[in-house]
Motif scaffolding. Structure first.
Motif, mmCIF file in Angstrom:
data_model
loop_
_atom_site.group_PDB
_atom_site.id
_atom_site.type_symbol
_atom_site.label_atom_id
_atom_site.label_comp_id
_atom_site.label_asym_id
_atom_site.label_seq_id
_atom_site.Cartn_x
_atom_site.Cartn_y
_atom_site.Cartn_z
ATOM 1 N N PRO A 165 -0.159 -6.940 -4.788
ATOM 2 C CA PRO A 165 0.035 -5.791 -5.425
ATOM 3 C C PRO A 165 1.711 -5.532 -5.560
ATOM 4 O O PRO A 165 2.441 -5.515 -4.823
ATOM 5 C CB PRO A 165 -0.258 -4.459 -4.911
ATOM 6 N N TYR A 166 2.053 -5.288 -6.897
ATOM 7 C CA TYR A 166 3.667 -4.889 -7.299
ATOM 8 C C TYR A 166 3.745 -4.486 -8.736
ATOM 9 O O TYR A 166 3.462 -5.184 -9.668
ATOM 10 C CB TYR A 166 4.445 -6.236 -6.991
ATOM 11 N N GLU A 167 4.201 -3.017 -8.516
ATOM 12 C CA GLU A 167 4.258 -2.410 -9.775
ATOM 13 C C GLU A 167 5.721 -1.699 -10.052
ATOM 14 O O GLU A 167 5.597 -0.497 -9.843
ATOM 15 C CB GLU A 167 2.934 -1.358 -9.869
ATOM 16 N N PRO A 168 6.658 -2.400 -10.224
ATOM 17 C CA PRO A 168 7.927 -1.706 -10.068
ATOM 18 C C PRO A 168 8.107 -0.798 -11.325
ATOM 19 O O PRO A 168 9.133 0.199 -11.245
ATOM 20 C CB PRO A 168 8.936 -3.133 -10.516
ATOM 21 N N GLN A 169 7.222 -0.988 -12.495
ATOM 22 C CA GLN A 169 7.389 0.166 -13.493
ATOM 23 C C GLN A 169 6.871 1.552 -12.952
ATOM 24 O O GLN A 169 7.187 2.572 -13.387
ATOM 25 C CB GLN A 169 6.573 -0.285 -14.781
ATOM 26 N N ARG A 170 6.068 1.259 -11.997
ATOM 27 C CA ARG A 170 5.764 2.675 -11.096
ATOM 28 C C ARG A 170 6.438 2.973 -9.916
ATOM 29 O O ARG A 170 6.215 4.047 -9.068
ATOM 30 C CB ARG A 170 4.224 2.811 -10.767
ATOM 31 N N ASN A 171 7.567 2.188 -9.522
ATOM 32 C CA ASN A 171 8.222 2.365 -8.319
ATOM 33 C C ASN A 171 7.507 1.866 -7.156
ATOM 34 O O ASN A 171 7.715 2.229 -5.863
ATOM 35 C CB ASN A 171 8.918 3.613 -8.172
ATOM 36 N N LEU A 172 6.418 1.218 -7.204
ATOM 37 C CA LEU A 172 5.508 0.750 -6.082
ATOM 38 C C LEU A 172 5.969 -0.503 -5.773
ATOM 39 O O LEU A 172 5.877 -1.638 -6.588
ATOM 40 C CB LEU A 172 4.034 0.738 -6.673
ATOM 41 N N CYS A 173 6.665 -0.693 -4.427
ATOM 42 C CA CYS A 173 7.120 -1.928 -4.144
ATOM 43 C C CYS A 173 5.883 -2.735 -3.395
ATOM 44 O O CYS A 173 5.817 -3.942 -3.713
ATOM 45 C CB CYS A 173 7.946 -1.840 -2.998
ATOM 46 N N SER A 174 5.085 -2.266 -2.701
ATOM 47 C CA SER A 174 3.879 -3.001 -2.351
ATOM 48 C C SER A 174 2.693 -1.898 -1.929
ATOM 49 O O SER A 174 2.858 -0.666 -1.702
ATOM 50 C CB SER A 174 4.450 -3.737 -0.871
ATOM 51 N N HIS A 175 1.651 -2.281 -1.810
ATOM 52 C CA HIS A 175 0.333 -1.834 -1.318
ATOM 53 C C HIS A 175 -0.512 -2.654 -0.655
ATOM 54 O O HIS A 175 -0.737 -3.879 -0.856
ATOM 55 C CB HIS A 175 -0.288 -1.086 -2.589
ATOM 56 N N VAL A 176 -1.004 -2.065 0.549
ATOM 57 C CA VAL A 176 -2.034 -2.959 1.468
ATOM 58 C C VAL A 176 -3.041 -1.864 1.703
ATOM 59 O O VAL A 176 -2.709 -0.585 2.087
ATOM 60 C CB VAL A 176 -1.528 -3.472 2.696
ATOM 61 N N ASP A 177 -4.141 -2.056 1.956
ATOM 62 C CA ASP A 177 -5.378 -1.252 2.318
ATOM 63 C C ASP A 177 -6.394 -2.089 3.164
ATOM 64 O O ASP A 177 -6.561 -3.245 2.909
ATOM 65 C CB ASP A 177 -5.914 -0.482 1.312
ATOM 66 N N MET A 178 -7.087 -1.500 4.066
ATOM 67 C CA MET A 178 -8.581 -2.036 4.380
ATOM 68 C C MET A 178 -9.233 -1.120 5.113
ATOM 69 O O MET A 178 -8.881 0.055 5.140
ATOM 70 C CB MET A 178 -8.147 -2.898 5.705
ATOM 71 N N GLN A 179 -10.420 -1.224 5.372
ATOM 72 C CA GLN A 179 -11.479 -0.359 5.777
ATOM 73 C C GLN A 179 -12.581 -1.161 6.513
ATOM 74 O O GLN A 179 -12.901 -2.029 6.294
ATOM 75 C CB GLN A 179 -12.081 0.422 4.596
ATOM 76 N N VAL A 180 -12.911 -0.493 7.745
ATOM 77 C CA VAL A 180 -14.139 -0.911 8.483
ATOM 78 C C VAL A 180 -15.221 -0.037 8.692
ATOM 79 O O VAL A 180 -14.568 1.217 9.036
ATOM 80 C CB VAL A 180 -13.807 -1.426 9.944
ATOM 81 N N GLY A 181 -16.194 0.059 8.214
ATOM 82 C CA GLY A 181 -17.490 1.066 8.434
ATOM 83 C C GLY A 181 -17.287 2.075 7.260
ATOM 84 O O GLY A 181 -16.312 2.248 6.574
ATOM 85 N N ASP A 182 -18.134 2.878 7.505
ATOM 86 C CA ASP A 182 -18.076 4.412 6.428
ATOM 87 C C ASP A 182 -17.540 5.455 6.864
ATOM 88 O O ASP A 182 -17.916 6.080 8.185
ATOM 89 C CB ASP A 182 -19.931 4.486 6.321
ATOM 90 N N MET A 183 -16.329 5.898 6.348
ATOM 91 C CA MET A 183 -15.733 7.021 6.696
ATOM 92 C C MET A 183 -16.265 8.012 6.739
ATOM 93 O O MET A 183 -16.031 9.152 7.596
ATOM 94 C CB MET A 183 -14.293 6.867 6.125
#
Length: 771
Positions: A165-183
């Motif tokens: 993920p890279y969206e410089p037009q939104r000033n977003l340099c990077s995005h990372v996420d993960m999930q294990v199980g039902d929060m």
């Protein structure tokens, strides 16, 4: 490789091979030996946080006597790349060129000159006329993603080279996420929920030697860069990109360097030195001033929101870690640092459910980069403070609470697979865990059971705090190290490694590994490192990889050389080569008949079946075994001033086998002092235009040996089966402990976490009394 401990060289505190030369002030650094006719480089920097160059006039500077080259965006090719010294293809965005029309932070490059003297160079900068269009800046990380925020990278050619993920037009340099199980289940099952926001500030590496590079045009049309770097092979590749040259035209040499700590994992100044040398046809020295060094690269400031849940008996139900990282004007290391906030932190405890999200965003502030700890430093602050809060709520001692929940030998974590450093992670089980012993030994040394919870009655309160830590060893399935060894007539060996010694002693440790295999003393090992023409490839010194990764390459190489020696000796002793042993510079038959290694070498080189005894080997890791550590701090808090003094600090560390215990202790103590300094006094101060106000040692306090508290390091030996002689990393982990350990100690003393809150509480009390 069996975990025997009767080693002759490995596991002993031998002297650093460069120690005497350094102590005697030998000419070993970049600027110590300059060729005749070397020019001086200086850079004109932007006074504005966000601006566009409308026009630039360098004519007066170019015509000055003593000025040999002037560079700017109008006469240097625009080649987009990253300055991050990482493996290719890099996970950092290609959002940087040597010069640009757009300025993105105060201190960004406008132009550069090469001149006969520093005075002429400075005057030339004064004569460059620049007209700017001032643009609205983003100076706060929380403003970067707002609707209508100014776009910092609005150029069409910034991009990423791997699918992330890279969206410089939104000033977003990077995005990372993960999930294990039902929060939702994590929170519904929890009887107690804790949620808090934490902020981590800017800090600078402050190496004694700033970034410095000597660029020399060679007679054969090549260019030699002698540079203070952690990543010489990445320098060669990235500067070849910038120059649009093949790497064969570049020769990069790393001499001894005066500190790196991650700052010199950046290919930051070599492009300017190279272009100036090429344009002028003269050697050029480019050395940052201390003020420039403060604006070079920094630790990423972060806002971290942490939510945790547990039952009243202390059982964990879930964790949600949300990171907003300020990468500054350029995205170097933006993704990988924020990934490490999860990958090096979340596996420490056995959370049944977890969620992690990290975004790095562009602002018009100084650029974040690699810094010892690399994201884990920031994330351990909230995690370990919150672990103490949870332990208190459950009525469980903080040490016992961590003993309940930490990862054990033979266990794994879904985080290992989900989060790599910008790439897919690996499944792994943890095979060496000494954390329980670290916790118990550290608690005993600090007097935990005896002193904690007893602040005293006067204005000076005493408090104890602690934390647990893990890190990693190398980037598995990504980075590679190599080594070569050849034997000489006198039974000595040339060890050539691409690995980079930052002053950590890695040349010494790698020589110890080879010497142990070859059965010789350290006096027989001749080490040459970090020369792209002579030494084999290595990614360089980062990601806590040198001992674990490069050390295994050296061990494999030495085993090959040892086998060749044994075969020659076997012919001389008339026995099977598999029966020959190497010890003390001799090759022994089973009946203890022997030949010297010098005799073996002479036979192979001059007498019979002549050949060079030599080998090379490469190694890539398949795991990243974590070192573990437990830190304990004893503090004194003056409730009348808010002053916090660290009276004693204990760091117990499991780094597997300490190949050189004294150097391992030095790494630990250096990291601890660095971390104490960050915890108590290091912080950038800016004005409302984004200008740094304290970019000097006069105004930016760092701890030195005079500030050193009583400091005790406890090495807790384990054996990591995938590391050379059971070793894991040691260099980074201990910088992560002081912030949470000291914060928890302050809380034990006065019931709040920071000195500022001590003063705020005191002010409130005095105000109430006055009314």
């Amino acid at each position: 490789m069996s975990p025997k401990r009767d080693w002759k060289v490995v596991g002993h505190s031998v002297d650093k091979i460069d120690g005497m030369a350094l102590a005697q002030g030998g000419a070993m650094f970049v600027a110590d030996r300059l060729p005749r006719g070397t020019l001086v480089a200086r850079v004109l920097r932007s006074p504005h946080a966000h601006a566009r160059i409308k026009s630039i006039d360098v004519s007066e500077a170019e015509t000055m006597d003593g000025v040999h080259a002037v560079l700017h965006h109008g006469n240097v090719p625009r080649v987009m790349r990253t300055t991050a010294g990482q493996g290719a293809p890099e996970p950092s965005p290609y959002d940087f060129s040597t010069f640009d029309k757009k300025m993105r932070f105060v201190g960004d490059r406008v132009a550069a000159v090469a001149a006969e003297t520093p005075e002429i160079a400075e005057e030339a900068l004064n004569r460059i006329k620049v007209e700017y269009e001032i643009l609205e800046p983003i100076l706060a990380v929380r403003d970067a993603l707002k609707d209508g925020a100014p776009v910092i990278h609005d150029e069409d050619d910034c991009h990423v080279v791997i699918p992330i993920p890279y969206e410089p037009q939104r000033n977003l340099c990077s995005h990372v996420d993960m999930q294990v199980g039902d929060m939702d289940e994590a929170w519904s099952e929890a009887e107690l929920i804790f949620e808090q926001e934490y902020e981590l500030q800017y800090a600078q590496h402050t190496p004694i030697e700033t970034h410095v590079c000597l660029a020399e045009p060679l007679e054969d049309g090549r260019l030699r860069l002698t540079t203070s770097t952690q990543v010489p092979f990445h320098v060669r590749r990235i500067i070849a990109q910038a120059l649009e040259w093949p790497v064969s035209r570049l020769h990069v040499v790393k001499p001894r360097i005066g500190g790196g700590f991650g700052a010199k994992q950046e290919v930051l100044i070599e492009d300017v030195a190279a272009f100036l040398a090429i344009r002028s046809g003269r050697p050029v020295l480019f050395e940052l001033s201390r003020e420039e060094e403060f604006l070079s690269r920094t630790r990423h400031p972060m806002v971290i929101r942490l939510k945790t849940g547990m039952k009243k008996d202390g059982s964990l139900t879930g964790i949600d870690l949300d990171v907003l990282s300020n990468t500054g004007a350029y995205g170097t290391h933006g993704l990988t640092v924020s990934c490490n906030c999860g990958s090096k932190v979340l596996p420490l405890y056995r959370w049944p459910r977890l969620k992690f999200q990290a975004e790095s965003v562009y602002t018009n502030m100084p650029v974040g980069g690699a810094y010892r700890g690399y994201g884990a430093t920031q994330a351990y602050f909230p995690l370990e403070c919150q672990m103490d809060v949870m332990a208190e709520a459950a009525g469980i001692d903080p040490v016992d609470f961590r003993l309940m929940h930490h990862i054990r030998k033979g266990e794994t974590s879904p985080v290992f697979k989900a989060l790599g450093e910008g790439s897919e992670g690996v499944e792994q089980t943890v095979e060496s865990v000494g954390l329980a012993r670290c916790l118990k030994l550290g608690a005993k040394e600090i007097g935990w059971r005896r002193k904690r919870g007893k602040p005293g009655r006067g204005p000076i309160k005493r408090g104890l705090g602690m934390c647990a830590l893990m890190q990693g060893s190398s980037i598995p399935e990504v980075d590679m190290g190599a080594a070569s060894i050849k034997m000489n007539e006198d039974g000595s060996f040339n060890l050539l490694v691409g690995a980079t010694d930052l002053g950590t002693g890695s040349d010494t440790v790698l020589a110890q590994v080879a010497a142990e295999v070859l059965g010789v003393g350290m006096d027989k090992m001749l080490v040459r490192s970090s020369d792209t023409d002579l030494t084999p490839f290595d990614v360089g010194a980062y990601a806590s990889s040198t001992t674990y990764l490069s050390g295994e390459a050296v061990r494999k190489c030495a085993l090959d050389v040892a086998k060749q020696i044994r075969k020659v000796a076997a012919a001389m002793l008339d026995v099977s080569w598999s029966k020959v042993s190497l010890e003390g510079g001799l090759a022994y038959a089973p009946d203890r008949r022997k030949v010297t290694l010098s005799e073996v070498a002479m036979r192979s080189l001059y007498e019979q079946d002549q050949h060079q005894i030599a080998a090379h080997a490469s190694h890539i890791t398949h795991k990243s075994p974590p070192p573990f550590s437990a830190h304990f701090a004893e503090v004194l808090v003056d409730t009348e001033t808010g002053l916090v003094q660290v009276a004693k600090y204990v760091a117990a560390i499991d780094c597997g086998t300490a190949l050189n215990p004294r150097l391992a202790e030095g790494q630990t103590e250096g990291g601890v002092l660095n971390g104490i300094s960050y915890a108590l006094c290091e912080e950038y101060r800016f004005d409302d235009k984004g200008r740094l106000r304290n970019g000097s040692f006069r105004d930016y306090k760092i701890f030195s040996t005079r500030d050193l508290p009583e400091l005790k390091t406890i090495l807790v030996p384990t054996y990591e089966p995938t590391g050379p002689y059971g070793a894991k990393s040691v260099s980074e982990i201990c910088i992560n402990g002081p912030i949470p350990a000291i914060a928890n100690a302050i809380y034990d003393a006065v019931g709040v976490f920071t000195p500022e809150r001590v003063l705020a509480a005191l002010d409130a009390k005095q105000a109430a009394e006055s009314t």
